[in-house]
Design an enzyme around this catalytic site. Structure first.
Site, PDB file in Angstrom:
ATOM      1  CD  GLU A 162      54.142  35.811  38.348  1.00 49.33           C
ATOM      2  OE1 GLU A 162      54.423  35.026  39.262  1.00 49.33           O
ATOM      3  OE2 GLU A 162      53.895  35.458  37.194  1.00 49.33           O
ATOM      4  CB  CYS A 181      53.307  42.178  31.629  1.00 52.18           C
ATOM      5  SG  CYS A 181      51.879  41.286  32.174  1.00 52.18           S
ATOM      6  CB  CYS A 191      43.053  36.685  40.246  1.00 57.20           C
ATOM      7  SG  CYS A 191      41.708  37.403  39.273  1.00 57.20           S
ATOM      8  CB  CYS A 213      39.860  32.587  34.192  1.00 54.44           C
ATOM      9  SG  CYS A 213      39.126  34.228  34.225  1.00 54.44           S
ATOM     10  CB  CYS A 237      44.066  32.120  34.749  1.00 54.35           C
ATOM     11  SG  CYS A 237      45.152  33.417  35.371  1.00 54.35           S
ATOM     12  CB  CYS A 277      49.569  36.454  34.643  1.00 52.14           C
ATOM     13  SG  CYS A 277      47.948  35.821  34.225  1.00 52.14           S
TER      14      CYS A 277
HETATM   15  N1  SAH Z   1      42.681  39.821  34.964  1.00 52.64           N
HETATM   16  C1  SAH Z   1      42.937  40.520  33.762  1.00 52.64           C
HETATM   17  C2  SAH Z   1      44.388  40.844  33.524  1.00 52.64           C
HETATM   18  C3  SAH Z   1      45.395  39.770  33.874  1.00 52.64           C
HETATM   19  S1  SAH Z   1      45.398  38.296  32.895  1.00 52.64           S
HETATM   20  C4  SAH Z   1      42.366  39.768  32.583  1.00 52.64           C
HETATM   21  O1  SAH Z   1      41.951  38.631  32.758  1.00 52.64           O
HETATM   22  O2  SAH Z   1      42.307  40.338  31.511  1.00 52.64           O
HETATM   23  C5  SAH Z   1      46.235  38.786  31.418  1.00 52.64           C
HETATM   24  C6  SAH Z   1      45.949  37.902  30.228  1.00 52.64           C
HETATM   25  O3  SAH Z   1      46.633  36.644  30.317  1.00 52.64           O
HETATM   26  C7  SAH Z   1      44.463  37.568  30.093  1.00 52.64           C
HETATM   27  O4  SAH Z   1      44.035  37.747  28.771  1.00 52.64           O
HETATM   28  C8  SAH Z   1      44.452  36.119  30.508  1.00 52.64           C
HETATM   29  O5  SAH Z   1      43.324  35.481  30.035  1.00 52.64           O
HETATM   30  C9  SAH Z   1      45.746  35.615  29.933  1.00 52.64           C
HETATM   31  N2  SAH Z   1      46.199  34.315  30.438  1.00 52.64           N
HETATM   32  C10 SAH Z   1      45.989  33.785  31.655  1.00 52.64           C
HETATM   33  N3  SAH Z   1      46.546  32.559  31.745  1.00 52.64           N
HETATM   34  C11 SAH Z   1      47.111  32.320  30.542  1.00 52.64           C
HETATM   35  C12 SAH Z   1      47.822  31.189  29.988  1.00 52.64           C
HETATM   36  N4  SAH Z   1      48.067  30.128  30.712  1.00 52.64           N
HETATM   37  N5  SAH Z   1      48.249  31.273  28.709  1.00 52.64           N
HETATM   38  C13 SAH Z   1      48.024  32.393  27.979  1.00 52.64           C
HETATM   39  N6  SAH Z   1      47.368  33.469  28.437  1.00 52.64           N
HETATM   40  C14 SAH Z   1      46.902  33.422  29.699  1.00 52.64           C
HETATM   41 FE1  SF4 Z   2      42.043  36.624  37.143  1.00 51.33          FE
HETATM   42 FE2  SF4 Z   2      43.533  35.115  35.528  1.00 51.33          FE
HETATM   43 FE3  SF4 Z   2      40.914  35.424  35.047  1.00 51.33          FE
HETATM   44 FE4  SF4 Z   2      42.568  37.502  34.653  1.00 51.33          FE
HETATM   45  S1  SF4 Z   2      42.578  35.569  33.530  1.00 51.33           S
HETATM   46  S2  SF4 Z   2      40.574  37.525  35.716  1.00 51.33           S
HETATM   47  S3  SF4 Z   2      44.068  37.143  36.323  1.00 51.33           S
HETATM   48  S4  SF4 Z   2      41.831  34.415  36.857  1.00 51.33           S
END
Ligand code: SAH
Ligand code: SF4
Length: 360
Positions: free
Chosen positions: A96, A117, A124, A128, A131, A345
């Site tokens: 996406e 974006c 991934c 985290c 996420c 994301c």
């Molecule tokens: N993997 C990379 C880039 C993709 S995530 C990273 O972690 O930086 C892009 C951003 O979206 C990151 O800062 C991540 O922590 C944030 N993100 C993920 N899930 C989210 C959520 N549910 N609400 C707000 N931000 C979120």
């Molecule tokens: Fe992966 Fe989501 Fe963590 Fe970014 S925030 S490293 S996309 S699990």
């Protein structure tokens, strides 16, 4: 679902490689410029459309190279015109991209700033806890053509020009380093999509060695770190990557990047209720931001179906920001656009792959 083809994608090659492929077919040098023009200026969707190439050569190229196509399955638009595109890749994988207009509050009503974006992986591996992208694990890296192709498709579908690109979609960009660098080459170069390096931001969960590698490459692309916790205790609770690269090591890599690039890093900090949103956490954040002279971007958490985390109240968000302000940290809070369309994301893809869950 068919398996990924083994053929290299024409859109993943750089000009020298395209020239070599054509030379191997007995073609003159100018043919490479023709192919590149069809790909990035005219933006055709097949070899057949490259009408100033001999017919036999078009067939030959189609035989030897994959032509990346991103099939648009869904577009979700929200009231503030944030649009989310769900794409299907030839092997059936779903990714996406989100197109976000300028915030009038930050840039004025007349701004034509449009940020796209993009995703860099299918799923991934970093897991985290908050996420959606990591919930189903990791499937594969995106090729350079699939990464850059998201920009081409978003511009085609929206009829608008993208002015800024952030690697904040699905996946960890720095875990797909070589393909990311080639994609940036395509996106940034005058022969490619011509988007200025300062308009491109890579976001990482904190892969320290690759942050140093990024510092050592010549392009002036921007760097954002998903910090989300300013002590090992808080960060370790929600980001498993912190065990591999603890805060001290991450901050060292950030300092190295800042000194080599002479530019400020951004710390992304999601506010999650009861986890990292106390005034004391803000004081910790202010301390580490000062260490590497980072700007801070706070983001109220977007709820994810099936996860227990919550966004703090606006009063708590304000109290957090006040601590940063008093410490004179350049900080903004993103009043998230598009959370009504599952813009965080990985969320749209999960709705598509898990139809049992009601859509937002
Ligand atoms: N993997 C990379 C880039 C993709 S995530 C990273 O972690 O930086 C892009 C951003 O979206 C990151 O800062 C991540 O922590 C944030 N993100 C993920 N899930 C989210 C959520 N549910 N609400 C707000 N931000 C979120
Ligand atoms: Fe992966 Fe989501 Fe963590 Fe970014 S925030 S490293 S996309 S699990």
């Amino acid at each position: 679902m068919s398996a990924t083809t083994e053929k290299p994608a024409i859109q993943s090659l750089d000009p020298a490689e395209i020239e070599a492929a054509l030379a191997a077919r007995g073609q003159p040098k100018y043919r490479a410029a023709q192919v590149i023009r069809w790909l990035y200026e005219k933006r055709v969707t097949s070899f057949e459309q490259m009408t100033d190439l001999p017919v036999a050569l078009r067939a030959d190229l189609a035989e030897a190279f994959e032509f990346v196509r991103l099939e648009n399955l869904r577009v979700l638009g929200s009231e503030d015109t944030t649009r989310k595109y769900l794409f299907k890749l030839p092997d059936g994988a779903l990714i996406e991209s989100v197109l976000i207009p300028a915030s009038p509050a930050l840039y004025g009503e007349a701004s034509d700033r449009r940020t796209l974006c993009v995703s860099t992986q299918v799923g991934c591996a970093y897991g985290c806890k908050f996420c959606a992208s990591g919930l189903d694990g990791f499937s594969r890296n995106l090729s350079p053509g699939e990464i850059a192709g998201q920009l081409i498709e978003a511009e085609r579908l929206s009829g608008e020009r993208v002015s800024n690109l952030v690697f904040m979609g699905m996946g960890e960009p720095l875990a797909n380093f070589a393909n990311l660098m080639r994609a940036i080459d395509i996106i940034n170069s005058p022969w490619g999509l011509g988007l200025g390096a300062r308009h491109i931001t890579v976001s990482t969960s904190g892969l320290a060695p690759q942050i140093r590698q990024l510092a050592d490459q010549p392009r002036q692309i921007r760097l954002a770190i998903s910090l989300h916790g300013a002590t090992d205790e808080v960060r370790g609770q929600i980001m498993p990557v912190n065990r591999k690269f603890p805060l001290a090591e991450l901050l060292d890599a950030c300092a190295y990047h800042a000194s080599k690039k002479k530019q400020h890093i951004t710390f992304e900090y999601i506010l999650i209720e009861g986890i990292n949103d106390e005034p004391a956490h803000a004081a910790d954040l202010a301390r580490v931001a000062k260490l590497v002279r980072a700007k801070v971007n706070c983001i109220p958490y977007n709820a994810v179906e099936g996860l227990q985390w919550k966004r703090p109240s606006e009063a708590r968000q304000d109290a957090f920001m006040e601590v940063l302000e008093r410490a004179r940290i350049p900080a903004t809070i993103r009043r998230e656009k598009g959370h009504d369309i599952a813009a965080a994301c990985g969320q749209l893809r999960r709705q598509q792959t898990q139809p049992a869950q009601p859509a937002a």
